[in-house]
Write an enzyme that holds these catalytic residues in place. Structure first.
Site, PDB file in Angstrom:
ATOM      1  N   ARG A   1      -0.117  77.942  -1.453  1.00  0.00           N
ATOM      2  CA  ARG A   1      -0.991  78.285  -2.657  1.00  0.00           C
ATOM      3  C   ARG A   1       0.048  77.775  -3.921  1.00  0.00           C
ATOM      4  NH1 ARG A   1      -6.128  78.015  -4.352  1.00  0.00           N
ATOM      5  NH2 ARG A   1      -6.668  79.907  -5.417  1.00  0.00           N
TER       6      ARG A   1
ATOM      7  N   THR B   1     -12.505  70.660  -2.594  1.00  0.00           N
ATOM      8  CA  THR B   1     -11.320  71.152  -1.656  1.00  0.00           C
ATOM      9  C   THR B   1     -11.615  70.047  -0.525  1.00  0.00           C
ATOM     10  OG1 THR B   1     -11.475  72.949  -2.920  1.00  0.00           O
ATOM     11  CG2 THR B   1     -10.649  73.230  -0.546  1.00  0.00           C
TER      12      THR B   1
ATOM     13  N   THR C   1      -6.350  72.098  -1.262  1.00  0.00           N
ATOM     14  CA  THR C   1      -7.280  71.860  -2.665  1.00  0.00           C
ATOM     15  C   THR C   1      -6.469  71.389  -3.875  1.00  0.00           C
ATOM     16  OG1 THR C   1      -8.979  72.758  -4.096  1.00  0.00           O
ATOM     17  CG2 THR C   1      -7.120  74.092  -3.413  1.00  0.00           C
TER      18      THR C   1
ATOM     19  N   ASP D   1      -8.496  79.607 -11.095  1.00  0.00           N
ATOM     20  CA  ASP D   1      -8.952  80.609 -10.281  1.00  0.00           C
ATOM     21  C   ASP D   1      -8.549  82.001 -10.612  1.00  0.00           C
ATOM     22  OD1 ASP D   1     -10.363  78.636  -8.516  1.00  0.00           O
ATOM     23  OD2 ASP D   1      -8.959  78.731  -6.861  1.00  0.00           O
TER      24      ASP D   1
ATOM     25  N   SER E   1      -8.040  82.722  -3.841  1.00  0.00           N
ATOM     26  CA  SER E   1      -8.794  81.706  -3.307  1.00  0.00           C
ATOM     27  C   SER E   1      -9.844  82.166  -2.553  1.00  0.00           C
ATOM     28  CB  SER E   1      -7.711  80.949  -2.399  1.00  0.00           C
ATOM     29  OG  SER E   1      -8.311  79.885  -1.991  1.00  0.00           O
ATOM     30  N   SER E   2     -10.628  81.507  -2.375  1.00  0.00           N
ATOM     31  CA  SER E   2     -11.487  81.619  -1.068  1.00  0.00           C
ATOM     32  C   SER E   2     -11.501  80.739   0.121  1.00  0.00           C
ATOM     33  CB  SER E   2     -12.966  81.485  -1.916  1.00  0.00           C
ATOM     34  OG  SER E   2     -13.288  82.113  -3.034  1.00  0.00           O
TER      35      SER E   2
ATOM     36  N   GLY F   1     -15.548  74.157  -1.041  1.00  0.00           N
ATOM     37  CA  GLY F   1     -16.860  74.709  -1.579  1.00  0.00           C
ATOM     38  C   GLY F   1     -16.781  75.843  -2.480  1.00  0.00           C
TER      39      GLY F   1
HETATM   40  O1  DON Z   1      -8.927  78.391  -3.721  1.00  0.00           O
HETATM   41  C1  DON Z   1     -10.221  78.157  -4.038  1.00  0.00           C
HETATM   42  O2  DON Z   1     -10.777  79.082  -3.336  1.00  0.00           O
HETATM   43  C2  DON Z   1     -10.591  77.295  -4.852  1.00  0.00           C
HETATM   44  N1  DON Z   1      -9.847  76.720  -5.866  1.00  0.00           N
HETATM   45  C3  DON Z   1     -11.389  76.050  -3.917  1.00  0.00           C
HETATM   46  C4  DON Z   1     -11.982  75.213  -4.878  1.00  0.00           C
HETATM   47  C5  DON Z   1     -13.193  74.422  -3.972  1.00  0.00           C
HETATM   48  O3  DON Z   1     -13.142  74.729  -2.729  1.00  0.00           O
HETATM   49  C6  DON Z   1     -13.826  73.374  -4.490  1.00  0.00           C
HETATM   50  N2  DON Z   1     -14.446  72.710  -3.491  1.00  0.00           N
HETATM   51  N3  DON Z   1     -15.281  72.155  -2.942  1.00  0.00           N
END
Ligand code: DON
Length: 549
Positions: free
Chosen positions: A86, A360, A378, A402, A431-432, A452
């Site tokens: 990350r 992502t 991502t 984020d 993050s997710s 997503g």
């Molecule tokens: O780390 C994360 O959760 C976000 N930065 C991810 C962004 C994301 O998945 C956008 N995607 N479709």
């Protein structure tokens, strides 16, 4: 024939011979780069690394050198591992960095500035994974990416449309416009996209990966930062380290789960929701039924409330009560608060979610021996900051978006712990992302993950429930209509083809629905009867592709 079904049938190879490796990613050329590595005797990690570098060329929306992510590996011999690469906040980041002088804040503002770039982790992370479990030479794994950047590749309809959509943003920055257009005019399907600077950067990294953090590439990044108001310094780059972490572990109906630990919330949300759902007979309710969607949404609501309260970078929030959150006892308590026939309410006074926009990308690998890799990485938004590093040819992330943007935007009484996720020097934003591997009787049975933003854990959860509870094959598990609940805003997001009768029943239970066209882009491998089935999410991203060894 239903369009979704037709596309899936045409564009995805789903049944693969026993003993053959499988690579599933969002682009055919990248999946093929990974499969070729398996054919040469490379490990699952080798294949994932080659696929990821190729995606940085052929899927610039999310494949990257300038971003970060998570790689979960489960080798047949040895321990599972999780490489956290990350991005980190630079040394001059601070919790109030996005506030204007008068203390107010413009919602999407921080995404558009060089100050929103986190120190990229991808190159160091892929190198770390390779160092541990790679077999083929490092340079071999970058070779397909270098060739694709140097010689170019022919753009599909989908790729050309995606680049054209970003043209207004690219126009703000000459070098980015030059790389992704034909002298300012949109590239068309059938055109060849050549990325010479990116090819040179990749070639430097093939010789010495440290070039990114202390060599020519590092100097190009720092020069751009200095000239244009960015925060990242040479010292920030030199200080970057991937972190090797223990994967989170959970169980679900006799399966063992390996999932993403903090600084991702992906594993926590997924495991907590599954623990809650284990108490219901979802199979009897049926996929897409009002009862199953209601209960899954209620489980997600509760898991997301815990996420907001507790989750952040463990280096800065060492007391995340993970053991409790992931316990079956906690799930029992939460389940007891769910009414079978009526929606709960989330308290909207307590928290305002910052907005997430997609992009992502996820890739899944299972080699012929059963070694598995699940990798999500991502740039945060689609094409990240939409700005390349001049002379280096890769896009920068806007991952620091984020972090919670405004300290105090959450409840001032502090009942919701947004404090764990504020920007501090060296901290990793929450993050997710949710790469996951499922194991039964010691063998990998499923690899899944998706982009997503905040919908990621719900998308991954859906693929797991579809396979485990509803007995779907990989193709059906990926294609089935998706839905998502994230506590706040208090509504279920549903894909357009969730049956009308289900929606009406959910509304009658007190749920508010919000329709979206597509949710996520899951790349799934499922092992059934000893055969590996790869299913790419062709419906939601038409170029997605399975390649076999
Ligand atoms: O780390 C994360 O959760 C976000 N930065 C991810 C962004 C994301 O998945 C956008 N995607 N479709």
């Amino acid at each position: 024939m239903h369009l979704r079904f037709f596309l899936s049938l045409c564009l995805s190879l789903s049944l693969l011979a026993q003993g053959k490796g499988v690579v599933v990613s969002q682009e055919r050329l990248a999946s093929e780069a990974g499969a070729a590595v398996l054919r040469e005797g490379g490990s699952a990690v080798d294949a994932a690394v080659a696929t990821a570098f190729a995606l940085a060329v052929v899927h610039p929306a999310a494949g990257n050198l300038g971003g970060g992510g998570f790689l979960l590996s489960r080798p047949t011999s040895g321990q599972p591992s999780f490489v956290d690469f990350r991005e980190t906040a630079p040394a001059s980041a601070h919790p109030r960095m996005w506030l204007k002088a008068d203390g107010t804040y413009d919602e999407p503002r921080h995404h558009d500035e060089l100050a929103s770039v986190g120190v990229p982790g991808t190159v160091a992370g892929l190198r770390e994974a390779w160092k541990r479990e790679g077999r083929l030479p490092w340079a071999r794994l970058l070779a397909p990416a270098i060739r694709l950047a140097r010689e170019g590749f022919v753009l599909s309809e989908n790729q050309a449309a995606s680049l054209a959509e970003q043209l207004p943003a690219f126009r703000k920055h000459g070098p980015t416009l030059a790389q992704f257009s034909r002298k300012g005019e949109p590239l068309r399907a059938g055109d060849r996209l050549v990325q010479r600077d990116l090819a040179r950067t990749l070639a430097r990294l093939a010789k010495d990966w440290r070039d990114f953090y202390r060599g020519t590439t590092a100097r190009l990044i720092v020069r751009d930062m200095k000239a244009n108001g960015g925060l990242i310094t040479a010292a920030d780059l030199r200080a970057y380290r991937p972190v090797l972490r223990e994967p989170l572990r959970g169980t679900y109906r006799g399966l063992e789960l390996l999932a993403a630990p903090p600084p991702s919330s992906g594993g926590q949300v997924l495991i907590e929701a599954l623990n809650i759902l284990e108490g219901y007979d979802l199979r009897a309710m049926g996929a897409g039924s009002p009862a199953a969607v209601h209960l899954t949404s209620e489980a997600l609501r509760r898991a997301f409330a815990d996420r907001a309260q507790f989750l952040g970078d463990p280096a800065f929030t060492p007391d995340i009560p993970l053991a409790r959150l992931l316990s079956k006892a906690h799930a029992d308590e939460l389940r007891a608060t769910i009414r079978p026939d009526h929606a709960s309410t989330s308290d909207p006074a307590r928290f305002i979610w910052p907005k997430d926009r997609p992009d992502t990308t996820h890739l899944s690998v299972l080699d012929g021996k059963g070694n598995a890799v699940s990798l999500t990485y991502t740039l945060e938004e689609s094409y990240g900051l939409r700005r390349i590093v001049p002379g280096a040819g890769f896009l920068l992330n806007d991952e620091l978006g984020d972090f919670n943007a405004v300290p105090g935007l959450t409840d001032t009484a502090g009942r919701i712990g947004t404090a764990p996720n504020l920007a501090r020097p060296g901290q990793r934003p929450l993050s997710s992302m949710c790469p996951v591997i499922l194991v039964k009787d010691g063998r990998v049975v499923m690899v899944s993950g998706s982009p997503g933003g905040r919908t990621i854990p719900a998308t991954v959860l859906g693929t797991v429930l579809n396979a485990v509870d509803f007995g779907m094959d990989a193709r059906a598990a990926v294609d089935a209509p998706r839905f998502h609940h994230q506590w706040l805003p208090d509504r279920i997001q549903v894909e357009a083809d969730l049956p009308a009768a289900t929606r009406e029943a959910l509304q009658a239970m007190g749920h508010t629905l919000k329709e979206v066209k597509k949710q996520g882009c899951a790349q799934v491998i499922l092992v059934r009867d000893g055969r590996a089935e790869g299913a790419a999410d062709t419906w939601r991203w038409v170029d997605s592709s399975v390649a076999s060894e």
